[in-house]
Design an enzyme around this catalytic site. Structure first.
Site, PDB file in Angstrom:
ATOM      1  N   GLY A  89      23.077   4.715   1.933  1.00  0.00           N
ATOM      2  CA  GLY A  89      22.565   4.543   0.570  1.00  0.00           C
ATOM      3  C   GLY A  89      22.291   3.086   0.244  1.00  0.00           C
ATOM      4  N   ASP A 138       9.995   1.131   1.908  1.00  0.00           N
ATOM      5  CA  ASP A 138       8.884   1.087   0.944  1.00  0.00           C
ATOM      6  C   ASP A 138       9.037   2.176  -0.117  1.00  0.00           C
ATOM      7  OD1 ASP A 138       7.743  -0.957   2.405  1.00  0.00           O
ATOM      8  OD2 ASP A 138       6.440   0.371   3.559  1.00  0.00           O
ATOM      9  N   LEU A 194      21.414   0.228   2.551  1.00  0.00           N
ATOM     10  CA  LEU A 194      22.423   0.389   3.603  1.00  0.00           C
ATOM     11  C   LEU A 194      22.075   1.554   4.536  1.00  0.00           C
ATOM     12  CD1 LEU A 194      25.399   0.219   1.024  1.00  0.00           C
ATOM     13  CD2 LEU A 194      24.549  -1.707   2.383  1.00  0.00           C
ATOM     14  N   ILE A 224       0.847  -1.205   0.000  1.00  0.00           N
ATOM     15  CA  ILE A 224       0.000   0.000   0.000  1.00  0.00           C
ATOM     16  C   ILE A 224       0.882   1.254   0.000  1.00  0.00           C
ATOM     17  CG2 ILE A 224      -1.550   1.346   1.510  1.00  0.00           C
ATOM     18  CD1 ILE A 224      -3.013  -1.291   2.121  1.00  0.00           C
ATOM     19  N   PRO A 228      16.660  -6.629   0.019  1.00  0.00           N
ATOM     20  CA  PRO A 228      16.964  -6.827   1.429  1.00  0.00           C
ATOM     21  C   PRO A 228      17.763  -5.644   1.992  1.00  0.00           C
ATOM     22  CG  PRO A 228      18.468  -8.114   0.066  1.00  0.00           C
ATOM     23  CD  PRO A 228      17.503  -7.440  -0.875  1.00  0.00           C
TER      24      PRO A 228
HETATM   25  N1  LIG Z   1      19.271   7.724   8.111  1.00  0.00           N
HETATM   26  C1  LIG Z   1      19.145   7.811   6.786  1.00  0.00           C
HETATM   27  N2  LIG Z   1      19.709   8.848   6.102  1.00  0.00           N
HETATM   28  C2  LIG Z   1      19.582   8.944   4.760  1.00  0.00           C
HETATM   29  N3  LIG Z   1      18.945   8.041   4.007  1.00  0.00           N
HETATM   30  C3  LIG Z   1      18.361   7.006   4.612  1.00  0.00           C
HETATM   31  C4  LIG Z   1      18.425   6.824   6.034  1.00  0.00           C
HETATM   32  N4  LIG Z   1      17.735   5.703   6.342  1.00  0.00           N
HETATM   33  C5  LIG Z   1      17.260   5.216   5.176  1.00  0.00           C
HETATM   34  N5  LIG Z   1      17.631   5.981   4.136  1.00  0.00           N
HETATM   35  C6  LIG Z   1      17.331   5.776   2.714  1.00  0.00           C
HETATM   36  O1  LIG Z   1      16.289   4.809   2.575  1.00  0.00           O
HETATM   37  C7  LIG Z   1      16.798   3.606   1.967  1.00  0.00           C
HETATM   38  C8  LIG Z   1      16.194   2.395   2.640  1.00  0.00           C
HETATM   39  O2  LIG Z   1      16.526   2.421   4.007  1.00  0.00           O
HETATM   40  P1  LIG Z   1      16.967   1.136   4.846  1.00  0.00           P
HETATM   41  O3  LIG Z   1      18.230   0.593   4.328  1.00  0.00           O
HETATM   42  O4  LIG Z   1      16.916   1.538   6.276  1.00  0.00           O
HETATM   43  O5  LIG Z   1      15.811   0.102   4.465  1.00  0.00           O
HETATM   44  P2  LIG Z   1      14.918  -0.843   5.380  1.00  0.00           P
HETATM   45  O6  LIG Z   1      15.739  -1.380   6.512  1.00  0.00           O
HETATM   46  O7  LIG Z   1      14.281  -1.815   4.480  1.00  0.00           O
HETATM   47  O8  LIG Z   1      13.841   0.180   5.923  1.00  0.00           O
HETATM   48  P3  LIG Z   1      12.409  -0.109   6.531  1.00  0.00           P
HETATM   49  O9  LIG Z   1      12.625  -0.102   7.995  1.00  0.00           O
HETATM   50  O10 LIG Z   1      11.602   1.042   6.049  1.00  0.00           O
HETATM   51  O11 LIG Z   1      11.941  -1.435   5.995  1.00  0.00           O
HETATM   52  C9  LIG Z   1      18.306   3.708   2.061  1.00  0.00           C
HETATM   53  O12 LIG Z   1      18.929   3.005   1.003  1.00  0.00           O
HETATM   54  C10 LIG Z   1      18.519   5.213   1.959  1.00  0.00           C
HETATM   55  O13 LIG Z   1      18.429   5.616   0.609  1.00  0.00           O
END
Ligand SMILES: Nc1ncnc2c1ncn2[C@@H]1O[C@H](COP(=O)(O)OP(=O)(O)OP(=O)(O)O)[C@@H](O)[C@H]1O
Ligand SMILES: [Mg+2]
Length: 306
Positions: free
Chosen positions: A228, A255, A224, A41, A185
């Site tokens: 990024g 998302d 990451l 969503i 992932p």
């Molecule tokens: N603290 C941050 N500063 C800048 N960019 C961020 C930050 N946290 C996340 N992002 C951006 O969002 C993207 C996805 O974040 P992350 O790697 O935390 O994914 P996730 O663990 O799947 O997140 P979620 O908890 O939403 O499922 C990163 O690749 C980056 O582009």
């Protein structure tokens, strides 16, 4: 090329503010707002902001389910919802004005009936065809078989549907049985897929590339957080660093990133450019308050910084 998102475990997200979180007192809640919640969503909502219309497919039940459908329709999201006997869960978040802290409460979902699971599978089969993109995002409700997603994908593989998956835990391992288009992932989820607690940068890259050469996924995007992300594809690995910004809330970053990656796919971008859109949307989500997702104004600004 049509995009269909699947949210098997949607939620009606309710949020409120209190002056101060204290025990025992009956706290007065203000500023009650409702938002549609759940991986697929969220992705449909960000795609809409990017000018890409998707079909948002999910099961819904009871008054909360109807409210969820209405909220999405108000936002002009094309809804493909199927009614089930289980009440759609209502999650709750409280913002404590005094400390500025947010408290989030997630509710469980009752298992669906067998025939409701089949009903959802049939709706998916009917809704996607060759070259369409099916995005599967989020957790499975308690009680659904761990191979539920995998079964859905198997049914579609002969059709040549591009399947994108963003989930976690044993369900994620299970879907790797199939040929996928893209998986996203984060570092922890990647390590788990490899059966490890953590990985070095070299191990991450090697494992992601191996999934590409083993034809598990055409693209493996590893996010990451503040650093990024990188993308593994048939010609190797590309990194996109996130620009330095002031984070408001990281809720919905993952998302929003997936929405950016799909935008790149729909627009026929190459792997690195696709990732640039993914990172821009992820970063933009962190510029929005609370569970608000990436907005187009911020996406345009962030793209210039990458
Ligand atoms: N603290 C941050 N500063 C800048 N960019 C961020 C930050 N946290 C996340 N992002 C951006 O969002 C993207 C996805 O974040 P992350 O790697 O935390 O994914 P996730 O663990 O799947 O997140 P979620 O908890 O939403 O499922 C990163 O690749 C980056 O582009
Ligand atoms: Mg995630």
């Amino acid at each position: 090329m049509k995009v269909v998102t699947l949210t098997i475990n949607p939620a009606l997200d309710k949020s409120a503010q209190v002056e101060e979180m204290t025990p025992f007192d009956k706290l007065e809640c203000n500023n009650i707002t409702y938002h549609p919640g759940g991986g697929g969503i969220n992705i449909s909502r960000v795609l809409h902001r990017l000018g890409i219309e998707s079909n948002c497919l999910f099961p819904y039940g009871g008054k909360t389910g109807e409210h969820l459908v209405e909220l999405l329709q108000e936002q002009n999201i094309s809804v493909l919802a199927t009614p089930i006997s289980i009440l759609t869960r209502e999650n709750f978040a409280v913002f404590d004005i005094k400390t500025g802290l947010q408290f989030r409460f997630g509710m469980p979902t009752e298992p669906f009936l067998e025939k409701e699971m089949t009903q959802i599978e049939e709706l998916i089969n009917k809704s996607v065809t060759t070259n369409d993109i099916l995005v599967i995002s989020g957790s499975l409700p308690k009680g659904l078989p761990v191979n539920y997603y995998s079964k859905i994908i198997k049914n579609l593989n002969s059709k040549g549907v591009k399947v994108v998956v963003d989930t976690s835990g044993p369900v994620f391992n299970e879907v790797l049985e199939n040929e996928l288009y893209l998986i996203k992932p984060n570092q922890k989820e990647l390590a788990r897929l490899a059966g490890k607690e953590s990985q070095t940068k070299e191990e991450q890259e090697a494992f992601a590339l191996k999934m590409v050469t083993d034809k598990i996924a055409k693209y493996v995007v590893v996010s990451l957080g503040k650093d990024g992300a990188f993308i593994a594809h048939k010609n190797g690995i590309d990194y996109i660093a996130a620009p330095k910004i002031t984070v408001k809330s990281t809720i919905g970053a993952g998302d929003s990133m997936v929405a950016g990656l799909i935008y790149g796919t729909v627009k026929g971008k190459d792997a690195k450019e696709m990732l640039r859109w993914g990172v821009a949307c992820g970063v933009s989500a962190t510029l929005s308050e609370g569970s608000d997702l990436a907005h187009i104004k911020n996406i345009e600004k962030v793209l210039k910084l990458i």
